[in-house]
Each structure stands twice: as C-alpha cells, then as structure tokens.
Design a protein around this motif. Structure first.
Motif, PDB file in Angstrom:
ATOM      1  N   ASN A 216      39.600  26.361   6.547  1.00 24.67           N
ATOM      2  CA  ASN A 216      38.777  25.359   6.145  1.00 24.67           C
ATOM      3  C   ASN A 216      37.633  25.364   7.734  1.00 24.67           C
ATOM      4  O   ASN A 216      38.307  24.766   8.646  1.00 24.67           O
ATOM      5  CB  ASN A 216      39.521  24.124   6.098  1.00 24.67           C
ATOM      6  CG  ASN A 216      38.544  22.964   5.608  1.00 24.67           C
ATOM      7  OD1 ASN A 216      37.456  23.026   5.030  1.00 24.67           O
ATOM      8  ND2 ASN A 216      39.153  21.667   6.098  1.00 24.67           N
ATOM      9  N   ALA A 217      36.387  25.635   7.770  1.00 26.53           N
ATOM     10  CA  ALA A 217      35.672  25.866   8.984  1.00 26.53           C
ATOM     11  C   ALA A 217      34.415  25.015   8.613  1.00 26.53           C
ATOM     12  O   ALA A 217      33.860  24.588   7.656  1.00 26.53           O
ATOM     13  CB  ALA A 217      35.118  27.219   8.696  1.00 26.53           C
ATOM     14  N   MET A 218      34.004  24.353   9.811  1.00 21.14           N
ATOM     15  CA  MET A 218      33.059  23.545   9.905  1.00 21.14           C
ATOM     16  C   MET A 218      32.081  23.716  11.063  1.00 21.14           C
ATOM     17  O   MET A 218      32.546  24.262  12.201  1.00 21.14           O
ATOM     18  CB  MET A 218      33.312  22.196   9.987  1.00 21.14           C
ATOM     19  CG  MET A 218      32.498  21.049  10.348  1.00 21.14           C
ATOM     20  SD  MET A 218      32.817  19.317  10.244  1.00 21.14           S
ATOM     21  CE  MET A 218      31.377  18.407   9.962  1.00 21.14           C
ATOM     22  N   ALA A 219      30.633  23.718  10.846  1.00 13.10           N
ATOM     23  CA  ALA A 219      29.585  24.026  12.024  1.00 13.10           C
ATOM     24  C   ALA A 219      28.868  22.693  12.108  1.00 13.10           C
ATOM     25  O   ALA A 219      28.616  21.855  10.998  1.00 13.10           O
ATOM     26  CB  ALA A 219      28.877  25.168  11.735  1.00 13.10           C
ATOM     27  N   VAL A 220      28.467  22.102  13.325  1.00 11.92           N
ATOM     28  CA  VAL A 220      27.634  21.052  13.367  1.00 11.92           C
ATOM     29  C   VAL A 220      26.507  21.378  14.358  1.00 11.92           C
ATOM     30  O   VAL A 220      26.609  22.220  15.439  1.00 11.92           O
ATOM     31  CB  VAL A 220      28.244  19.951  14.046  1.00 11.92           C
ATOM     32  CG1 VAL A 220      27.435  18.574  14.357  1.00 11.92           C
ATOM     33  CG2 VAL A 220      29.357  19.570  13.272  1.00 11.92           C
TER      34      VAL A 220
ATOM     35  N   ALA B 164      29.053  21.926  17.551  1.00 15.12           N
ATOM     36  CA  ALA B 164      30.362  21.974  17.289  1.00 15.12           C
ATOM     37  C   ALA B 164      30.730  23.363  16.182  1.00 15.12           C
ATOM     38  O   ALA B 164      29.878  23.711  15.301  1.00 15.12           O
ATOM     39  CB  ALA B 164      31.158  20.974  16.516  1.00 15.12           C
ATOM     40  N   LEU B 165      31.776  24.089  16.381  1.00 18.21           N
ATOM     41  CA  LEU B 165      32.158  25.241  15.666  1.00 18.21           C
ATOM     42  C   LEU B 165      33.760  24.905  15.811  1.00 18.21           C
ATOM     43  O   LEU B 165      34.183  25.370  16.624  1.00 18.21           O
ATOM     44  CB  LEU B 165      31.862  26.717  15.991  1.00 18.21           C
ATOM     45  CG  LEU B 165      30.275  26.958  16.090  1.00 18.21           C
ATOM     46  CD1 LEU B 165      29.918  28.090  16.576  1.00 18.21           C
ATOM     47  CD2 LEU B 165      29.759  26.915  14.654  1.00 18.21           C
ATOM     48  N   ALA B 166      34.413  24.870  14.522  1.00 22.00           N
ATOM     49  CA  ALA B 166      35.887  24.432  14.556  1.00 22.00           C
ATOM     50  C   ALA B 166      36.281  24.927  13.269  1.00 22.00           C
ATOM     51  O   ALA B 166      35.630  24.915  12.093  1.00 22.00           O
ATOM     52  CB  ALA B 166      36.085  23.050  14.585  1.00 22.00           C
ATOM     53  N   ALA B 167      37.561  25.026  12.979  1.00 20.70           N
ATOM     54  CA  ALA B 167      38.324  25.338  11.810  1.00 20.70           C
ATOM     55  C   ALA B 167      39.571  24.965  11.847  1.00 20.70           C
ATOM     56  O   ALA B 167      40.201  24.393  12.945  1.00 20.70           O
ATOM     57  CB  ALA B 167      38.283  27.000  11.854  1.00 20.70           C
ATOM     58  N   ASN B 168      40.453  24.883  10.975  1.00 20.27           N
ATOM     59  CA  ASN B 168      41.735  24.406  10.583  1.00 20.27           C
ATOM     60  C   ASN B 168      42.580  25.586  11.632  1.00 20.27           C
ATOM     61  O   ASN B 168      43.623  25.077  12.123  1.00 20.27           O
ATOM     62  CB  ASN B 168      42.449  24.139   9.385  1.00 20.27           C
ATOM     63  CG  ASN B 168      42.402  25.717   8.561  1.00 20.27           C
ATOM     64  OD1 ASN B 168      41.205  26.256   8.862  1.00 20.27           O
ATOM     65  ND2 ASN B 168      43.265  25.895   7.893  1.00 20.27           N
ATOM     66  N   ARG B 169      42.039  26.625  11.628  1.00 20.79           N
ATOM     67  CA  ARG B 169      42.897  27.751  12.454  1.00 20.79           C
ATOM     68  C   ARG B 169      42.319  27.602  13.781  1.00 20.79           C
ATOM     69  O   ARG B 169      41.518  27.094  14.287  1.00 20.79           O
ATOM     70  CB  ARG B 169      42.326  29.201  11.963  1.00 20.79           C
ATOM     71  CG  ARG B 169      42.515  29.387  10.630  1.00 20.79           C
ATOM     72  CD  ARG B 169      43.817  29.523   9.901  1.00 20.79           C
ATOM     73  NE  ARG B 169      43.880  29.925   8.589  1.00 20.79           N
ATOM     74  CZ  ARG B 169      45.041  29.782   7.664  1.00 20.79           C
ATOM     75  NH1 ARG B 169      45.911  29.135   8.037  1.00 20.79           N
ATOM     76  NH2 ARG B 169      44.918  30.172   6.560  1.00 20.79           N
ATOM     77  N   ASP B 170      43.336  27.783  14.761  1.00 17.31           N
ATOM     78  CA  ASP B 170      42.934  28.067  16.209  1.00 17.31           C
ATOM     79  C   ASP B 170      42.498  29.691  16.476  1.00 17.31           C
ATOM     80  O   ASP B 170      42.747  30.670  15.574  1.00 17.31           O
ATOM     81  CB  ASP B 170      44.169  27.976  17.199  1.00 17.31           C
ATOM     82  CG  ASP B 170      44.585  26.487  17.155  1.00 17.31           C
ATOM     83  OD1 ASP B 170      43.885  25.729  16.817  1.00 17.31           O
ATOM     84  OD2 ASP B 170      45.908  26.393  17.494  1.00 17.31           O
ATOM     85  N   PHE B 171      41.480  29.835  17.387  1.00 16.65           N
ATOM     86  CA  PHE B 171      40.754  31.003  17.722  1.00 16.65           C
ATOM     87  C   PHE B 171      42.088  31.855  18.316  1.00 16.65           C
ATOM     88  O   PHE B 171      42.357  31.604  19.617  1.00 16.65           O
ATOM     89  CB  PHE B 171      39.686  31.043  18.358  1.00 16.65           C
ATOM     90  CG  PHE B 171      38.606  32.332  18.898  1.00 16.65           C
ATOM     91  CD1 PHE B 171      38.360  33.140  17.728  1.00 16.65           C
ATOM     92  CD2 PHE B 171      39.321  32.881  20.133  1.00 16.65           C
ATOM     93  CE1 PHE B 171      37.770  34.088  17.877  1.00 16.65           C
ATOM     94  CE2 PHE B 171      38.544  34.285  20.147  1.00 16.65           C
ATOM     95  CZ  PHE B 171      37.845  34.835  19.004  1.00 16.65           C
TER      96      PHE B 171
END
Length: 704
Positions: free
Chosen positions: A358-362, A374-381
């Motif tokens: 589940n990934a999101m960009a702002v 912002a660049l984020a996801a349910n996963r950690d990098f």
C-alpha cells in the motif's frame, strides 16, 4: 654471515635511494635508473599539488524541508577538524608512535633510514623506521582519496617496491616545501582510517568515545593512535584487549618522547596511571547511519531517500560524487506529511501483510515547481522481506500494476481538448457495450459496468464520479486512442508512458525490449487503455493530480530544494523545465468535473467523511482486482495511493477490513473506494490540519 651481507646490500641500496631522492627534488628529470621522466615528474608534481590542497571524501547530508538531517551518504565517515581542534594529547600520541622525529625532518627521515639500514645489517631485513607521517599521508591519500579506498588502490599505494617508496618519498619532500608541519599533521589525522568505517580523528573520537578531538584524554588519544597501525585487527568494537595492549605501547612511547615531561620519575608515574585506565570505549559505537535503509525514525524516510538518489543521478550528479562530495542537500520532504502517509498506509494494510503493498505519494502543486512532500508505504524500505521491508521504490517507481479507472481522467481530458464533449454534456453509459473500434482477438472488445444502473446517459461530471466503463470506452472511440495516450503523457505519466514497456520494465538504451508502454497501446489499438490495466507509477499519478490543480502546469516531481557543495556554493541540476501541456481553462474545467467523487453518489464518498476541503478525486480498480488506486488533490496538496500485490504470484486482493490475497478464482476483490481511498483521506486530514480550505478554480464555458 649471509644475513649481515644481505643487510649491507640493503644499506647501500637505501643510501643510493637517498641520493636519488635528493637529486629528484633539485632536478625534474632523473636518468639512468628510470625512476623519473618528464612525464613522471609532472605526475608527481600534480600529486603533490592535490595532496597540498587536501580535498578529502566527506559525508553528504540529506535534510528535510526544515533543514533537519534525515540521511547521510558516504564512502568514508569523516568529520574534518582544524589543527587547533585537535588535543595536544592526540598530536603527541601519533607522533610518538609513528614518527617521533616529525618536527625535525623535511619529509624523509634520513636518520630513520639509517637506523632501518643498520637493523637490516643485523637482522637481514628492513622492518621499521623509514616511513614518516608525511610519507604516510601520501600513502593514505593515494589509497583513500585518489584511489577511492578500493582494495586495488590500497594494494597499489602500499606495494613493497622501491619505485613506490621513492615516489612516495619524493612527494613527501615536495609537500614539506609547501605545507607547514601543522598542516601536514592535521591532514594526516583527517585522512587516516581508524577502523569500523571511520576515517580521521574527528569521526574516530565520536565513534569510540562520544567526544570531540579537542577533548581527548591521554588514554583515549593513545588508543586512537594505536589503531592506525592495524585498525581491523585492533578493533575495540569487537574486543578491547588487543587495543589496550597497543594503547599501552603508545603510552610508553609518549613517555620516552617526553610527552609527560622530562622528569623520568614523574613521567613513569603518569604512564603507569594512564595504562591502568579502562578502555572507555562506548558500548554501542557512535557510527553514522549510511544510506537510505533505516533513514528516519520508524524508519519512514527510506523511500523518499532512494527516490532522491535516483533523481540526482538521473539529472546530472554521479553516485560516487554523492558518496564523497560532502554536499548538503535540502530536500522537499515534509516530515509531517511523510509520517501521516506512512501511518495511513500501514493503518489500512499492516506492514507484515503477505503479498499486499500500500503505497502513497504526496506532491505540492505549483506553477513553478512540483515539490514531492512524501513517499511512503506500508512496507519499510529495506532488504528484510520477513520484517515487512521492500527494497523496491514502491511509491516512486513504475509498478507493473495498473491504476484502473483513474485512466478515465485522461480520456475525459482528451475529449475536452478535442471538443468531443463538455463536463456538463451527457454521454452514453449502457450497461454492456461491444466496441466497433477495438478488438478482443477476433471479437469486438466488450465491456460491462461494475454494477448495472438505471441511467443510460449521464454527464461527464457524473461519469467521472460513478465511473461507468462503457461510457468511457465510447468516449475513447470518439476521441481517438492516440489522443488519450498522449494526454496521459502530457498530464504527468511521462516515465509510465515512455520509459517502460508494457511489463513495467525500464526500456533498454537499444530499445530491444520495447516498444514503450504508450506506443504499445497505440500499436495494438487497445481500447482497454482507459480502464488502466498497464504499469503505473504512484508518484506520477500524484503529479497528474498536481498538474490538474496547477491550472495545467506540469513540472517534474522534484525532491530537491537546494544543493550546496562542501564550500557552500549552490549546485544546479539538469532538471526538465515546467511546461503547459494543456490550456489552463481546460485543466480548471477538468478539475471541476472531477470534484464530485467525494460527494454523495461518488465512488470515494464513504471514505471521504470528515474531510471538508474542496478537492478533485478519482478511484480505480483493475479488472483482475490485482490492484486498486485513488488519485486526488486540493489546490494545496495532491496525492495518489495504490494498493497492489507485491508477491511473486499476483492474486486478487480482498477484504477491506484486513486486506489479503484471495487467489484467482474469479471472486471480486477490493475496489478503489476501499483501502486506497481511505489511505488518501486519512493522510490528507493530517496534512491539511490547520489549513484553510481553498476553492477550486471555476469551470470555463468553452469546456462545459
């Protein structure tokens, strides 16, 4: 007798070498021995100049939009210091153990050479005494600066050959003519490795003792001075016994060198006291985090960090320069937005959910710049998949999954642009439609709506909110597939359309794995394009929304606010310029047409409760239910979310309350109004907190 004879031969050789070195200082060309030519002399002179300049590999610091550090990039962890910032204890310790005649010789210690030769006469080999701190500085500079710190460079810089030693000594002699002793000592202490990836006394002081070089005690300074002999073998991070033994040897040398005074009894007492001290090394070494893995508390900044790295290399910087240049990079990353996006993504899909990302960009809209917030996801990098990590840049790269009906926005925009329809004009939306233009093999391409409704006609605005498949296939026919694909590129799917193929793989330079995804859809005359089955970037979707609410101005989604080099000078990238791919009036009217998705009857209405800002929005669901998405924006922030299968074998994603993989047995899965849309709204509620609502620009009659 044989050993003594061998030693005498070496003594003669060392004396001859001394004569050659002296001649080399006076004359650039040395004949006979072949040790220097005009070209070789030029090389030595150039090397001397570079060493005198002393530009060392430094740590690049990555900052958020507020100037707070979020990551560090480096090959060598180094904190450079000035002469006056180094304690006398450290200077005395390194001189005592490495070059006690440092302040007496001119770069090459002839007395040391004589002692080494004499020892060779007695023992048959040269074992010590012939390398000064100045020569060691030369060796370390060649290995760790000019050679980049590679094993090959280190072996070359330390090879046991007469030619290498002579060249090193000649450079040392030249350095002593242009640098002061203080400058050479400082340069040496800033370059030499101290183990555990630390280079220079600044980083070593911090790593081992959590202090600065000006505060080093005698035992601390002696331990650091001892490490330079064999930093890996004496590593105090693994055990202190060997390091303490070597430290005590350094303390004895300091005593002998009168670092504790000329009174032998007092000096002996001090040495005994210092040698009784505990190691004092901190339990967990203070090593600087390196790279994007683990960046930020949580960690939450890794995906943004990796996008930054890729972006910098794409637009003009070299990775090696980033790791050695000591840049200060102020990014566009908003920590509040990033944490909000991370929490929202993980709140809908826990990080350990097998096979579901589940990934999101702002992106912040604008007509001069589109800043990635912002660049984020349910996963950690990271590289530990079992811990819910992913090394793929989930929010930024072009994924191999589609965004579904979000692509209907491109059909609507192209239709407006070509005058096929206006946002208030009605379009046909039958429950089932067989295309007269597009084929499915030898049969007409037939589509059905997600659910049957009573309406056979509706306005384009209502169609964007309720998303009937049939209506947009018909509209795509009337507008022309090529125009729709081109509009997707114009509004922001630029890498998605041109830089990858239909599988989502980057195009090779020779085009052997092409054509591009956009060209493939055109060549195949694939009417499914408007239903968004192809590979898509979450970040580029976000930037599409930013383009629409920026009155049609496209800008590259940039993670960079400012780059300064080590001297504080600005560094420019070769970023693409912003452009105006569609008329402002068209973009503003399209925004109004997209403003009903979060209103009653819209596909995102259920998810939007509690969000009271004027906005555009569009949900998307792929036909196979392998991915769902939501794209939306206010005039202040744009964003996109994609929920997709990131396992080896894609499957249907189902159960909005606890998303999971459900196989591929024909069952219905999630829709874009589930998981993806709630992720967007949950994040945007936080991001917009305290900000007054801003209205969308009005529609223009020409496109209504």
């Amino acid at each position: 007798m044989l050993a003594r004879a061998t030693g005498l031969v070496k003594l003669v050789g060392l004396c001859l070498a001394a004569g050659v070195l002296l001649a080399a200082v006076m004359f650039p060309v040395v004949g006979g021995l072949g040790l220097a030519s005009n070209r070789a002399a030029d090389t030595v002179d150039q090397t001397s100049g570079e060493l005198a300049k002393g530009e060392l590999p430094l740590v690049t610091t990555v900052q958020d939009m507020n100037g707070a550090p979020i990551a560090y990039l480096y090959d060598q962890y180094r904190i450079p210091v000035k002469y006056e910032q180094i304690a006398d204890t450290m200077k005395a310790a390194i001189i005592a153990i490495e070059d006690k005649r440092f302040f007496l010789h001119k770069g090459v210690d002839w007395q040391g050479i004589a002692r080494a030769a004499a020892k060779a006469g007695a023992e048959g080999e040269v074992s010590q005494g012939a390398s000064t701190l100045t020569q060691q500085y030369v060796k370390n500079y060649l290995a760790f600066v000019l050679g980049g710190g590679t094993n090959e460079a280190y072996q070359k810089a330390t090879e046991a050959t007469a030619g290498r030693k002579l060249r090193e000594a000649r450079v040392a002699l030249q350095l002593e003519q242009v640098m002061t002793k203080e400058e050479i000592l400082t340069a040496y202490l800033n370059i030499v490795p101290f183990g555990n990836g630390t280079y220079g006394v600044g980083a070593a002081s911090k790593a081992y003792f959590d202090t600065t070089p000006d505060k080093l005690t005698v035992p601390q300074a002696a331990m650091l001075a001892g490490l330079v002999n064999q930093p890996s073998v004496l590593n105090p991070g693994r055990g202190v016994d060997a390091a303490i033994k070597r430290r005590n040897t350094v303390i004895d040398r300091m005593r002998d060198n009168e670092a504790f005074g000329s009174d032998k009894a007092v000096a002996e007492a001090k040495a005994t006291e210092y040698k009784a001290a505990e190691a004092g090394v901190v339990a967990d070494l203070n090593l600087l985090p390196n790279g994007c893995v683990g960046a930020g508390d949580g960690p939450v900044y890794g995906f943004f960090c990796q996008y930054l790295m890729d972006y910098l290399v794409k637009y003009g910087m070299k990775k090696d320069d980033l790791l050695r240049g000591g840049y200060t990079i102020k990014t566009t990353m908003d920590p509040v937005a990033t944490v909000a996006a991370k929490q929202a993504a993980e709140g809908q899909v826990p990080k350990d959910t097998e096979g579901v990302a589940n990934a999101m960009a702002v992106v912040q809209p604008g007509q001069d710049k589109h800043r990635v917030r912002a660049l984020a996801a349910n996963r950690d990098f990271g590289n530990d998949a079992a811990a819910g990590q992913s090394a793929y840049s989930l929010p930024a790269e072009v994924t191999r999954f589609g965004a579904g009906s979000i692509y209907k926005v491109f059909t609507a925009a192209a239709a407006l642009d070509k005058g096929v329809i206006g946002i208030d004009k009605e379009m046909d939306v039958p429950n089932v439609y067989s295309s007269k233009v597009y084929k499915d093999g030898n049969k007409p391409y037939t589509v059905r709506n997600y659910s049957n409704g009573p309406d056979t006609k509706m306005t384009l605005t209502k169609a964007l909110a309720t998303s009937p498949n049939t209506g947009f296939i018909i509209l795509e026919e009337r507008t022309g597939l090529d125009n729709v694909v081109d509009m997707a590129y114009k509004l922001g799917l630029r890498d998605t359309m041109q830089a990858v193929n239909n599988a989502g793989d980057p195009l090779k330079a020779d085009g052997s794995n092409g054509p591009s995804q956009g060209d493939q859809f055109k060549q195949d005359n694939s009417g499914s394009f408007t239903l968004g089955p192809g590979a898509t970037s979450v970040l580029e979707l976000s930037n599409v929304a930013a383009t629409i609410v920026s009155h049609g101005t496209w800008c590259p989604p940039t993670p960079v606010e400012q780059i300064l080099d080590r001297d504080g000078n600005p560094v420019k990238l070769n970023e693409p310029a912003c452009d105006q791919p569609v008329a402002p009036e068209l973009a503003d009217t399209l925004a109004q047409g997209m403003s009903h998705d979060a209103l009653p009857g819209g596909t995102a209405y259920a998810a939007s409760q509690g969000f009271n800002h004027p906005m555009i929005g569009k949900t998307g669901t792929t036909e196979n239910y392998w991915s769902v998405a939501f794209m939306g924006a206010t005039p202040q922030y744009a964003g996109a979310v994609m929920t997709f299968t990131d396992g080896v074998a894609p499957q249907v994603i189902c159960d909005a309350r606890a998303p999971k993989l459900c196989g591929n047995n024909g069952r219905n899965g999630l829709t874009g109004g589930e998981v993806a849309a709630p992720t967007w709204f949950n994040a945007m509620k936080v991001i917009h907190e305290g900000k007054a609502p801003v209205p969308l620009a009005p529609a223009v009659a020409k496109y209504k």
